[in-house]
Write a protein that holds these residues in place. Sequence first.
Motif, PDB file in Angstrom:
ATOM      1  N   LEU A  53      -2.057  -1.502  -5.390  1.00 56.94           N
ATOM      2  CA  LEU A  53      -1.136  -0.979  -4.382  1.00 56.94           C
ATOM      3  C   LEU A  53      -0.142  -2.025  -3.917  1.00 56.94           C
ATOM      4  O   LEU A  53       0.874  -1.684  -3.301  1.00 56.94           O
ATOM      5  N   THR A  54      -0.449  -3.295  -4.159  1.00 49.57           N
ATOM      6  CA  THR A  54       0.367  -4.398  -3.632  1.00 49.57           C
ATOM      7  C   THR A  54       0.847  -5.281  -4.769  1.00 49.57           C
ATOM      8  O   THR A  54       0.545  -6.464  -4.812  1.00 49.57           O
ATOM      9  N   ALA A  55       1.551  -4.704  -5.716  1.00 49.81           N
ATOM     10  CA  ALA A  55       2.061  -5.467  -6.857  1.00 49.81           C
ATOM     11  C   ALA A  55       2.962  -6.590  -6.366  1.00 49.81           C
ATOM     12  O   ALA A  55       3.716  -6.438  -5.403  1.00 49.81           O
ATOM     13  N   GLY A  56       2.859  -7.736  -7.041  1.00 44.95           N
ATOM     14  CA  GLY A  56       3.664  -8.882  -6.668  1.00 44.95           C
ATOM     15  C   GLY A  56       2.983  -9.842  -5.720  1.00 44.95           C
ATOM     16  O   GLY A  56       3.513 -10.909  -5.429  1.00 44.95           O
ATOM     17  N   ILE A 113      -2.634   1.839   1.894  1.00 45.39           N
ATOM     18  CA  ILE A 113      -3.283   3.096   1.483  1.00 45.39           C
ATOM     19  C   ILE A 113      -2.538   4.296   2.046  1.00 45.39           C
ATOM     20  O   ILE A 113      -2.330   5.298   1.349  1.00 45.39           O
ATOM     21  N   ARG A 114      -2.128   4.221   3.309  1.00 45.88           N
ATOM     22  CA  ARG A 114      -1.453   5.396   3.865  1.00 45.88           C
ATOM     23  C   ARG A 114      -0.098   5.622   3.198  1.00 45.88           C
ATOM     24  O   ARG A 114       0.345   6.759   3.076  1.00 45.88           O
ATOM     25  N   HIS A 115       0.551   4.561   2.730  1.00 41.57           N
ATOM     26  CA  HIS A 115       1.782   4.745   1.969  1.00 41.57           C
ATOM     27  C   HIS A 115       1.480   5.320   0.583  1.00 41.57           C
ATOM     28  O   HIS A 115       2.205   6.200   0.102  1.00 41.57           O
ATOM     29  N   ALA A 116       0.411   4.830  -0.041  1.00 40.20           N
ATOM     30  CA  ALA A 116       0.036   5.368  -1.354  1.00 40.20           C
ATOM     31  C   ALA A 116      -0.339   6.840  -1.263  1.00 40.20           C
ATOM     32  O   ALA A 116      -0.129   7.609  -2.210  1.00 40.20           O
TER      33      ALA A 116
END
Length: 341
Positions: free
Chosen positions: A58-61, A140-143
């Motif tokens: 969920l947090t690429a980069g 998570i809530r954004h995903a």
Amino acid sequence: MDYGFRYRSGVHATPTTFVDPVAVEAWDAWFRWREGNALRDLTIDATWSRVTGALCALTAGQPARHEQQIGDAISSWRLLPDERILAGAGTRGFAWPARGLNATINLARFVSLPFTERASLHTDSLAATVLLALRLLDDIRHAAGCPEAQPRLGIIGLADALAMLGTDYTAASGCAAAAETVRLFATATLLASAQLAQERGAANGAAQTAAAQPRLDGYLCSTDANAIRTSGLRFGPLTAADSQPRLALLANNVADALSPLRGERQTYDIKGPQGERQVTGSGFALTLWRQLGARSGARAFPYPTAAATTEADRARIAAAVQPWLDFPVAAQAVASPCTAA
């Protein structure tokens, strides 16, 4: 503060070690990935890797250490994601939940030098774990496609932490220690929400900050409070003491929410898709005390368990911590322990 737990990522760490047999059955019944009759999570470390990998995606980069931080926090039972995530993240067809989203902090895992005169709460580690939890909840809530969802951040293992700190759950000193422990948790949560507001933007700006005004005045020094009034908060009300019986059992059988310790050699009924099983365990604090106290020849656990607590004792604990929580303490969160379903 290390009681034998390790995170295994790839091939360069020692596998996780359970210390309570109830936790093994809880993992197998509720959190182990199965597809039909096929086991996909062959070990608890496979579960950690599955969940950690899904969260990191969920947090690429993010730097490589971010994965290690998440893995360490989860595999040491300091941070327990929503039980739906522990059971399903990384499996086929999994969808990130937004409704009722929560994460749980295991207070027992932040006690340094337990059962000694120098026992204390490791506040820096607690603050770092709370910040990590809020980052993950935000991701998570954004995903899930619900960036406005309001999750909760709860606690387990309070009674374990009190015993490890050398305080009596039923005494005035126990209530004072419980209030201080939850105050530190709540303060860490408020500061983490403010930090994320600086990094990612505040939610509802002035409205959220105004709603948090009593918390700003009660938790923080004037410098921190004024900084938050300027930056705002990423989250609205967060802190709770919701009952999480399955997560408490998984976390090496710590006390659920604000409940007292269940007691030595108690029988648990674990009901899962594979059927019902009975298993005997003593819980995290008692097991650790036995391991440490065996050297001194101690015999009887010196702190009260559920059999020695009353409804009034539990009500005093709830009243002591309530001022530091955003949500009301439910009766189930401070109940005398019972069989988990």
